[in-house]
Write an enzyme that holds these catalytic residues in place. Structure first.
Site, short mmCIF file in Angstrom:
data_model
loop_
_atom_site.label_atom_id
_atom_site.label_comp_id
_atom_site.label_asym_id
_atom_site.label_seq_id
_atom_site.Cartn_x
_atom_site.Cartn_y
_atom_site.Cartn_z
CG ASN A 8 29.12 -40.81 12.51
OD1 ASN A 8 30.21 -40.96 12.64
ND2 ASN A 8 28.36 -40.94 13.69
CG ASN A 9 28.04 -37.84 4.86
OD1 ASN A 9 28.45 -37.29 3.82
ND2 ASN A 9 26.88 -36.48 4.64
CE LYS A 12 28.09 -32.78 5.92
NZ LYS A 12 28.00 -31.81 6.76
CG ASP A 68 25.06 -26.77 9.56
OD1 ASP A 68 24.93 -28.38 8.94
OD2 ASP A 68 24.48 -25.60 9.47
CG PHE A 148 27.16 -36.49 -0.62
CD1 PHE A 148 26.19 -35.52 0.53
CD2 PHE A 148 28.23 -35.72 -0.97
CE1 PHE A 148 27.35 -34.56 1.22
CE2 PHE A 148 28.99 -35.19 0.06
CZ PHE A 148 28.69 -34.43 1.19
N GLY A 149 23.35 -35.62 -1.76
CA GLY A 149 22.74 -34.55 -1.64
C GLY A 149 22.26 -34.35 -2.63
CE1 TYR A 150 18.24 -30.34 -1.81
CE2 TYR A 150 20.04 -30.08 -0.17
CZ TYR A 150 18.52 -30.36 0.18
OH TYR A 150 17.23 -30.12 1.07
CE LYS A 171 31.03 -31.45 -4.10
NZ LYS A 171 29.70 -32.88 -3.27
CG HIS A 176 29.84 -26.09 -0.85
ND1 HIS A 176 29.42 -26.96 -1.79
CD2 HIS A 176 29.41 -27.10 0.08
CE1 HIS A 176 28.96 -27.73 -1.68
NE2 HIS A 176 29.22 -28.08 -0.66
#
Length: 190
Positions: A8-9, A12, A68, A148-150, A171, A176
């Site tokens: 739901n992100n 991503k 993940d 987003f995130g880190y 990116k 990754h």
């Protein structure tokens, strides 16, 4: 081809949609009315990805994939790793997580790290996994407004800008998740 991406992100989803060819239609959890929290109780990144894909296949019956991702920092013995999203607590707040990471690394000279994404694909009754790594380092402060995130504190090897300072296209080439999704797409195109 239609696949459910167990997320739901929206960040991503946007990243992955930019890589997946148009003949593969991605559905989100919202699109299939999956509103419950999918369990992530495994001790590894790969284990969580598999658990999420198996949950979706079992409960909803769709061919699907789940990912993940974790940030593994050398000086912190691989932390936050599988706990990256909830490093600063169950509220899963990216700002809090980043602040905690920078505080933990403040006295350390070795700032090497890597992002790791594992994608688990459940299709035609079989499970397949794909792993993408991006090595780099953690900056001493946040830079950039994107990502987003880190992303504002992670600089990939060979780059002088953080993930939050480079384009989504760039990116996806070096990151990754982009590497793992590229393997997924290659497998689906065979």
């Amino acid at each position: 081809m239609q696949l459910v991406f167990a997320t739901n992100n929206l960040n991503k989803l946007k990243e992955v949609q930019a890589i997946v060819p148009p003949h593969i239609k991605l559905l989100s959890l919202k699109d299939i009315a999956c509103n419950e929290d999918i369990p992530e109780t495994q001790s590894t990144i790969k284990g969580n990805a598999i658990q999420k894909a198996e949950y979706l296949k079992t409960h909803y019956g769709y061919d699907c994939f789940a990912d993940d991702t974790g940030l593994e920092v050398h000086a912190l013995n691989g932390e936050p790793g599988v706990y990256s999203a909830r490093y600063a607590g169950p509220q899963r707040n990216a700002e809090d997580n980043t602040k905690k990471l920078l505080a933990e690394l403040q006295p350390k000279s070795n700032r090497s790290a890597q992002f790791k994404t594992v994608i688990a694909l459940h299709i035609n009754g079989k499970l397949h996994t794909f792993t993408g790594l991006c090595k780099g380092e953690i900056t001493t402060e946040k830079h950039g407004e994107g990502g987003f995130g880190y992303d504002p504190v992670f600089k990939a090897e060979g780059y002088d800008k953080t993930f939050a300072e480079i384009s989504l296209t760039e990116k996806n080439k070096i990151g990754h998740r982009g590497k793992a999704v590229a393997q997924l797409v290659e497998f689906l195109n065979i």
